[in-house]
Scaffold this motif. Structure first.
Motif, mmCIF file in Angstrom:
data_model
loop_
_atom_site.group_PDB
_atom_site.id
_atom_site.type_symbol
_atom_site.label_atom_id
_atom_site.label_comp_id
_atom_site.label_asym_id
_atom_site.label_seq_id
_atom_site.Cartn_x
_atom_site.Cartn_y
_atom_site.Cartn_z
ATOM 1 N N UNK A 50 -1.752 9.151 -5.815
ATOM 2 C CA UNK A 50 -2.240 7.778 -5.956
ATOM 3 C C UNK A 50 -1.120 6.764 -5.802
ATOM 4 N N UNK A 51 0.084 7.117 -6.260
ATOM 5 C CA UNK A 51 1.202 6.182 -6.178
ATOM 6 C C UNK A 51 1.678 6.038 -4.739
ATOM 7 N N UNK A 52 1.882 7.155 -4.045
ATOM 8 C CA UNK A 52 2.313 7.078 -2.652
ATOM 9 C C UNK A 52 1.308 6.304 -1.808
ATOM 10 N N UNK A 56 2.010 2.619 0.024
ATOM 11 C CA UNK A 56 1.940 2.425 1.476
ATOM 12 C C UNK A 56 0.928 1.334 1.808
ATOM 13 N N UNK A 57 -0.220 1.330 1.145
ATOM 14 C CA UNK A 57 -1.194 0.257 1.363
ATOM 15 C C UNK A 57 -0.621 -1.090 0.950
ATOM 16 N N UNK A 58 0.057 -1.132 -0.189
ATOM 17 C CA UNK A 58 0.624 -2.376 -0.720
ATOM 18 C C UNK A 58 1.667 -2.961 0.238
ATOM 19 N N UNK A 59 2.414 -2.076 0.917
ATOM 20 C CA UNK A 59 3.436 -2.522 1.864
ATOM 21 C C UNK A 59 2.874 -2.771 3.259
ATOM 22 N N UNK A 60 1.559 -2.677 3.398
ATOM 23 C CA UNK A 60 0.925 -2.995 4.674
ATOM 24 C C UNK A 60 0.829 -1.847 5.645
ATOM 25 N N UNK A 61 1.023 -0.628 5.171
ATOM 26 C CA UNK A 61 0.972 0.523 6.055
ATOM 27 C C UNK A 61 -0.448 1.000 6.324
ATOM 28 N N UNK A 66 -3.916 10.040 9.679
ATOM 29 C CA UNK A 66 -2.749 10.759 9.135
ATOM 30 C C UNK A 66 -1.487 10.625 9.990
ATOM 31 N N UNK A 67 -1.631 10.645 11.322
ATOM 32 C CA UNK A 67 -0.448 10.541 12.177
ATOM 33 C C UNK A 67 0.200 9.168 12.043
ATOM 34 N N UNK A 68 -0.616 8.111 12.023
ATOM 35 C CA UNK A 68 -0.073 6.758 11.859
ATOM 36 C C UNK A 68 0.558 6.598 10.474
ATOM 37 N N UNK A 69 -0.107 7.153 9.468
ATOM 38 C CA UNK A 69 0.431 7.086 8.100
ATOM 39 C C UNK A 69 1.793 7.776 8.037
ATOM 40 N N UNK A 70 1.891 8.958 8.629
ATOM 41 C CA UNK A 70 3.143 9.706 8.592
ATOM 42 C C UNK A 70 4.252 8.934 9.281
ATOM 43 N N UNK A 71 3.979 8.429 10.484
ATOM 44 C CA UNK A 71 5.005 7.717 11.237
ATOM 45 C C UNK A 71 5.488 6.487 10.477
ATOM 46 N N UNK A 77 10.649 4.718 4.890
ATOM 47 C CA UNK A 77 10.826 5.468 3.654
ATOM 48 C C UNK A 77 11.703 4.756 2.619
ATOM 49 N N UNK A 78 12.809 4.103 2.985
ATOM 50 C CA UNK A 78 13.596 3.416 1.944
ATOM 51 C C UNK A 78 12.768 2.404 1.142
ATOM 52 N N UNK A 79 11.920 1.645 1.831
ATOM 53 C CA UNK A 79 11.074 0.679 1.112
ATOM 54 C C UNK A 79 9.996 1.382 0.295
ATOM 55 N N UNK A 80 9.404 2.423 0.870
ATOM 56 C CA UNK A 80 8.370 3.180 0.147
ATOM 57 C C UNK A 80 8.986 3.828 -1.092
ATOM 58 N N UNK A 81 10.142 4.429 -0.934
ATOM 59 C CA UNK A 81 10.794 5.099 -2.059
ATOM 60 C C UNK A 81 11.135 4.102 -3.166
ATOM 61 N N UNK A 82 11.691 2.961 -2.793
ATOM 62 C CA UNK A 82 12.053 1.955 -3.801
ATOM 63 C C UNK A 82 10.832 1.493 -4.579
ATOM 64 N N UNK A 83 9.715 1.284 -3.883
ATOM 65 C CA UNK A 83 8.497 0.836 -4.562
ATOM 66 C C UNK A 83 7.934 1.920 -5.459
ATOM 67 N N UNK A 84 8.016 3.190 -5.032
ATOM 68 C CA UNK A 84 7.506 4.280 -5.859
ATOM 69 C C UNK A 84 8.339 4.466 -7.125
ATOM 70 N N UNK A 85 9.597 4.056 -7.072
ATOM 71 C CA UNK A 85 10.448 4.169 -8.254
ATOM 72 C C UNK A 85 10.271 3.011 -9.226
ATOM 73 N N UNK A 86 9.674 1.920 -8.762
ATOM 74 C CA UNK A 86 9.528 0.740 -9.629
ATOM 75 C C UNK A 86 8.079 0.464 -10.022
#
Length: 311
Positions: A50-52, A56-61, A66-71, A77-86
């Motif tokens: 749920x967090x990941x 990704x939705x919150x950051x506009x992804x 699935x292929x578009x999500x992965x890419x 990833x740096x932005x996704x990782x930072x948001x998942x940590x906060x």
């Protein structure tokens, strides 16, 4: 449980039949070694599907393919990782009030509600929402919360709430568009009805904002509970919160809440509180157990859309 296992379980038990997009994504992630390796660089508690997906939705992804999500996720990833940590999973689903209402309405009135893990406090307004149990409508206005109810009759009244407060490590401000935007991102893609419900519930809360205290569910609970007005029944409630609390701290909370005056209403996954001798759930979907003062009463779906009382 491995990270891959967590995503398979989310896909098959939570998203299946509820969100085809999230079911597809979670299964794809579970079989993607590169994404799993990135997730495994995070602390275990922050690898939640749920967090990941919410981040990704919150950051506009994209979350449709699935292929578009992965890419997108790998590239950002740096932005996704930072948001998942906060950020944290703070799904504040007002619809859960429909599953809680039969219990709340039967308690001695009026009530002083204290929610643990309150997020923005939208579940502190069971007296302000309208409800529909089949063809039984209770209350007027918006939002209208729908719930399939079996094993018990629908409540005849809404509770009278004279005090409402919440406790959260990171309370969200229902009057802050950024905080409401995060709550919106936590709603699953196809759930336009839940998005509309969030807006309606946020408007109710913003008109009379709840008292939300930043604090710990053990250390800070007694002081907040002591502020409940005399003459009201204190009700400490929580729903889909304790699974995020480490087991020793969870046990300390349970021991503490049993010593407080009033009542304790819990709505958590079956394994979280370890209720003995539960009947079989209605099907293979993920259900919570609704309990009053430690006694299990009903199976409920996580967004309040079903409540099945035990016979």
């Amino acid at each position: 449980m491995t990270t891959a296992d967590r995503y398979v379980e989310f896909a098959t038990r939570e998203a299946h039949g509820v969100s085809p997009a999230y079911e597809r994504l979670a299964l794809a992630i579970a079989h993607d070694d590169a994404l799993l390796a990135l997730l495994d660089t995070l602390p275990s508690a922050t690898r939640q599907p749920q967090l990941l997906l919410g981040v990704v939705r919150w950051l506009g992804g994209p979350v449709d393919d699935p292929a578009d999500f992965r890419a997108h996720t790998v590239a950002h990833w740096p932005d996704v990782r930072a948001a998942m940590l906060t950020r944290a999973v703070q799904t504040n689903e007002a619809g859960r009030c429909a599953a809680l209402l039969p219990v709340l309405a039967a308690l001695p009135q009026p009530l002083a509600l204290l929610e643990v893990g309150a997020s923005a406090g939208l579940c502190l307004y069971p007296d302000r929402y309208a409800y529909r149990y089949g063809d039984h409508l209770l209350g007027t206005g918006e939002p209208v919360l729908d719930c399939t109810l079996t094993g018990t009759g629908p409540p005849a009244i809404r509770p009278e709430v004279v005090w409402r407060a919440g406790l959260d490590l990171n309370p969200l401000d229902v009057t802050d568009p950024a905080d409401v935007g995060w709550l919106d991102a936590l709603i699953w893609p196809e759930h336009t009805h839940r998005r509309a419900r969030l807006r309606a519930a946020a408007a109710v809360a913003a008109a009379d904002p709840p008292e939300l205290v930043r604090g710990d569910l053990v250390d800070d609970l007694p002081a907040l509970a002591a502020r409940a007005p005399a003459g009201a029944t204190l009700v400490v409630l929580h729903t889909s919160v304790l699974y995020q609390v480490p087991p020793p701290r969870r046990a300390a909370f349970v021991a503490l809440v049993r010593t407080l005056p009033g009542h304790w209403v819990a709505n958590e996954a079956a394994e979280v509180l370890g209720h003995p001798r539960l009947p079989a759930p209605p099907d293979g979907a993920l259900y919570n157990v609704l309990g009053l003062d430690g006694t299990a009463l009903a199976w409920t779906r996580s967004h309040g859309q079903e409540a099945h009382w035990f016979g």
